[in-house]
Design an enzyme around this catalytic site. Structure first.
Site, PDB file in Angstrom:
ATOM      1  N   GLU A   1       0.572  -0.949  -0.065  1.00  0.00           N
ATOM      2  CA  GLU A   1      -0.141  -0.278  -0.350  1.00  0.00           C
ATOM      3  C   GLU A   1       0.927   0.913  -0.459  1.00  0.00           C
ATOM      4  OE1 GLU A   1      -2.784  -0.971   2.966  1.00  0.00           O
ATOM      5  OE2 GLU A   1      -4.010  -2.257   2.244  1.00  0.00           O
TER       6      GLU A   1
ATOM      7  N   ASN B   1       1.932  -4.838  -3.147  1.00  0.00           N
ATOM      8  CA  ASN B   1       0.536  -4.843  -3.548  1.00  0.00           C
ATOM      9  C   ASN B   1       0.086  -3.418  -2.734  1.00  0.00           C
ATOM     10  OD1 ASN B   1      -1.314  -7.045  -2.932  1.00  0.00           O
ATOM     11  ND2 ASN B   1      -1.199  -6.334  -0.741  1.00  0.00           N
TER      12      ASN B   1
ATOM     13  N   HIS C   1     -10.115  -5.805  -2.549  1.00  0.00           N
ATOM     14  CA  HIS C   1     -11.415  -5.887  -1.398  1.00  0.00           C
ATOM     15  C   HIS C   1     -12.015  -4.674  -2.190  1.00  0.00           C
ATOM     16  CE1 HIS C   1      -8.774  -7.312   1.349  1.00  0.00           C
ATOM     17  NE2 HIS C   1      -8.028  -6.409   1.235  1.00  0.00           N
TER      18      HIS C   1
ATOM     19  N   GLU D   1      -5.863 -10.160  -1.589  1.00  0.00           N
ATOM     20  CA  GLU D   1      -6.669 -10.307  -1.083  1.00  0.00           C
ATOM     21  C   GLU D   1      -8.867 -10.108  -1.510  1.00  0.00           C
ATOM     22  OE1 GLU D   1      -5.809  -7.465   1.577  1.00  0.00           O
ATOM     23  OE2 GLU D   1      -3.252  -7.502   1.485  1.00  0.00           O
TER      24      GLU D   1
ATOM     25  N   ASP E   1     -12.529  -9.653  -1.640  1.00  0.00           N
ATOM     26  CA  ASP E   1     -13.666 -10.464  -0.676  1.00  0.00           C
ATOM     27  C   ASP E   1     -14.278  -8.873  -1.588  1.00  0.00           C
ATOM     28  OD1 ASP E   1     -12.936  -7.517   0.653  1.00  0.00           O
ATOM     29  OD2 ASP E   1     -12.120  -8.804   2.138  1.00  0.00           O
TER      30      ASP E   1
HETATM   31  O1  G2I Z   1      -7.825  -4.275   6.173  1.00  0.00           O
HETATM   32  C1  G2I Z   1      -7.713  -5.424   4.712  1.00  0.00           C
HETATM   33  C2  G2I Z   1      -6.274  -5.621   4.676  1.00  0.00           C
HETATM   34  C3  G2I Z   1      -6.334  -4.780   3.739  1.00  0.00           C
HETATM   35  N1  G2I Z   1      -3.949  -5.075   2.861  1.00  0.00           N
HETATM   36  C4  G2I Z   1      -3.839  -5.660   3.616  1.00  0.00           C
HETATM   37  C5  G2I Z   1      -4.445  -5.965   4.553  1.00  0.00           C
HETATM   38  O2  G2I Z   1      -3.182  -6.436   5.737  1.00  0.00           O
HETATM   39  C6  G2I Z   1      -5.137  -6.335   5.618  1.00  0.00           C
HETATM   40  O3  G2I Z   1      -6.056  -6.487   6.328  1.00  0.00           O
HETATM   41  C7  G2I Z   1      -6.690  -6.305   7.367  1.00  0.00           C
HETATM   42  C8  G2I Z   1      -6.489  -7.848   8.556  1.00  0.00           C
HETATM   43  O4  G2I Z   1      -7.219  -8.629   7.681  1.00  0.00           O
HETATM   44  C9  G2I Z   1      -7.581  -7.309   9.244  1.00  0.00           C
HETATM   45  O5  G2I Z   1      -8.023  -9.288  10.483  1.00  0.00           O
HETATM   46  O6  G2I Z   1      -5.682  -5.800   8.203  1.00  0.00           O
HETATM   47  C10 G2I Z   1      -6.211  -5.459   9.900  1.00  0.00           C
HETATM   48  C11 G2I Z   1      -5.396  -4.005  10.593  1.00  0.00           C
HETATM   49  O7  G2I Z   1      -5.079  -3.102   9.661  1.00  0.00           O
HETATM   50  C12 G2I Z   1      -6.225  -6.402  10.619  1.00  0.00           C
HETATM   51  O8  G2I Z   1      -7.322  -6.298  11.685  1.00  0.00           O
HETATM   52  C13 G2I Z   1      -6.772  -5.875  12.504  1.00  0.00           C
HETATM   53  C14 G2I Z   1      -7.529  -5.683  14.294  1.00  0.00           C
HETATM   54  O9  G2I Z   1      -7.928  -3.852  13.611  1.00  0.00           O
HETATM   55  C15 G2I Z   1      -6.421  -5.211  15.008  1.00  0.00           C
HETATM   56  O10 G2I Z   1      -7.727  -5.217  16.370  1.00  0.00           O
HETATM   57  C16 G2I Z   1      -6.484  -7.040  15.465  1.00  0.00           C
HETATM   58  O11 G2I Z   1      -5.790  -7.085  17.064  1.00  0.00           O
HETATM   59  O12 G2I Z   1      -6.747  -7.814  13.276  1.00  0.00           O
HETATM   60  C17 G2I Z   1      -5.653  -7.804  14.189  1.00  0.00           C
HETATM   61  C18 G2I Z   1      -5.741  -9.116  15.053  1.00  0.00           C
HETATM   62  O13 G2I Z   1      -6.955  -9.606  14.670  1.00  0.00           O
END
Ligand code: G2I
Length: 451
Positions: free
Chosen positions: A161, A202, A238, A266, A268
């Site tokens: 990003e 990415n 996304h 990614e 969805d």
């Molecule tokens: O935001 C969606 C994706 C966008 N592109 C990069 C990816 O790395 C990103 O993934 C998401 C995860 O799927 C989420 O699971 O990234 C988020 C953070 O930007 C992740 O969220 C975080 C929560 O914000 C936290 O509170 C939590 O502790 O997930 C953490 C683990 O569950």
């Protein structure tokens, strides 16, 4: 009280019977009869992946992750904040678990991600660093993480990003501290640490031809011209229901024409909740269109969904009121979207028989006098606004306590009605309820009727 060897043996035997019954009773079309997505993908030269959470890789989640996909991406486990929460103290447990699981299931791993503005440890983001210190920190991070998994990662999302929506560089710790060369340096260090891993940049909102994807295109063109190691671009995808960009395939093709691989990293497709038959049909068409765009371009090598079940998706917490973005519902039933992917990969039109809601009964655990049962009610080509599941126990079993339904029993006849909050089963969706029961002698599986 300690159990005798004999009673331990009978408990083991009961367990064995239960497992056999469970497999028979819960087989769904996608799990049992349909060709798994990973095999359909192989036939088309595509790797089909999913993001996963390490702690969930058991039971049905683990079974589906292993059976349906040929690539895993740790959703969070390899991010800097996960692996080095305190400077110099590393936690590789979840990342190791996912890599080990993938190897045991003949799967690739996409490493995600080395250089990002988000999910960094607070010691890093709160620190004050000179450019020289920042360079050393980043180089050591890449050496340590890429080096640890050398030879075991098919591809790394090295830089994640880097762009704003208008195609300018995002203001981050890295860009502000090191200038744009942080990207070329990160790629070069990653190549040195694992020469066989494919190296990607990415980003999101770069699926169609637009200002942001133009900036990505210009960046990777110039990196290639300069001889900086870059193997591919990741288009996160996304997406929003009904908004697959018209130029998706054309955009994939132009990156491929640069001599780069493309991965949809990614995927969805979110909708406003609640879902209904119309939205789920649109979502199927959208998943199919995205998959078809990848199938049409030889260098589109990997299509990964960002969580395969609606119970393991980032969408609902980030976009209140939206969700249902993945190919399986929260009860691990394949949605129309699953068949959209499958059909675009050359699978038959294997949507379960239309116009029906059915119930699947399983015993999820069983001990000497008791057991836990689970009933999934799923609809295809039909929908319910309230439901009642009925069955007749064949061997004197009784329901002692139920959840997510109200159950009554009269003799052998059991009748379970929806709770106030789960009466709706959309077309292509499902709900489940559970109960504890008592048994003796045998515990045969009844046939459940939904009305
Ligand atoms: O935001 C969606 C994706 C966008 N592109 C990069 C990816 O790395 C990103 O993934 C998401 C995860 O799927 C989420 O699971 O990234 C988020 C953070 O930007 C992740 O969220 C975080 C929560 O914000 C936290 O509170 C939590 O502790 O997930 C953490 C683990 O569950």
């Amino acid at each position: 009280m300690r159990s005798s060897p004999r009673s331990r043996l009978s408990a083991l035997l009961a367990g064995a019977v239960t497992v056999g019954a469970l497999l028979t009773a819960t087989a769904t079309p996608a799990q049992a009869a349909d060709t798994p997505l990973r095999d359909l993908g192989t036939a088309k030269g595509k790797v089909i992946g999913t993001a996963v959470t390490g702690s969930k890789l058991t039971g049905t989640y683990g079974d589906l992750a292993g059976a349906q996909f040929s690539s895993l991406t740790p959703g969070n486990a390899m991010k800097w904040g996960s692996v080095e929460p305190t400077q110099g103290t590393f936690n590789w447990a979840e990342a190791d678990q996912i890599v080990n699981f993938a190897e045991a299931h003949g799967q690739q791993v996409r490493g995600h991600t080395l250089v990002w503005h988000s999910q960094n440890p607070s010691w890093l983001t709160n620190g004050t660093w000179t450019p020289a210190q920042l360079t050393t920190l980043l180089q050591n991070h890449i050496n340590t993480e890429v080096g640890r998994y050398k030879g075991r990662i098919a591809a790394w999302d090295v830089v994640n990003e880097p762009f704003n929506e208008d195609g300018t560089y995002r203001s981050t710790l890295w860009y502000n501290g090191l200038g744009v060369d942080y990207i070329a340096n990160a790629l070069t260090w990653a190549r040195a640490a694992d020469p066989n891993a494919k190296l990607y940049i990415n980003d999101y909102n770069v699926e169609g031809v637009n200002a942001k994807s133009n900036a990505l295109y210009n960046l990777v063109s110039s990196l290639k011209q300069r001889g900086v190691p870059i193997d591919g671009v990741g288009l996160q995808a996304h997406l929003i229901l009904g908004q697959v960009p018209a130029t998706f395939q054309q955009n994939i093709q132009r990156f491929a024409d640069l001599g780069l691989d493309v991965a949809i990293t990614e995927l969805d497709i979110r909708m406003n909740l609640p879902s209904d038959a119309t939205k789920l049909a649109q979502q199927k068409a959208d998943y199919k269109a995205v998959t078809a765009a990848c199938v049409a371009v030889a260098r589109c090598v990997n299509l990964t969904v960002w969580g395969f079940t609606d119970s393991d998706s980032w969408v609902e917490s980030t976009f209140p009121g939206q969700g249902a973005a993945t190919p399986y519902d929260a009860n691990y039933q394949p949605k129309p979207a699953y068949y959209g992917i499958s059909e675009a990969l050359g699978g038959g039109t294997t949507t379960p028989p239309t116009g029906a809601c059915k119930a699947t009964y399983s015993v999820t655990s069983q001990w000497n006098t008791g057991f836990t049962g689970n009933v999934v009610i799923s609809c295809s080509g039909a929908a319910l606004s309230s439901w009642r599941a009925t069955w007749t126990f064949g061997a004197g079993q009784t329901v002692t306590q139920a959840w997510n339904a109200t159950c009554t029993q009269s003799g052998a006849a059991v009748s379970c009605a929806n709770a106030t909050y789960n009466g709706t089963v959309p077309d292509g969706g499902s709900v489940s309820f559970g109960f504890n029961g008592a048994w003796s002698g045998s515990n045969p599986l009844p046939t459940v009727t939904v009305s």
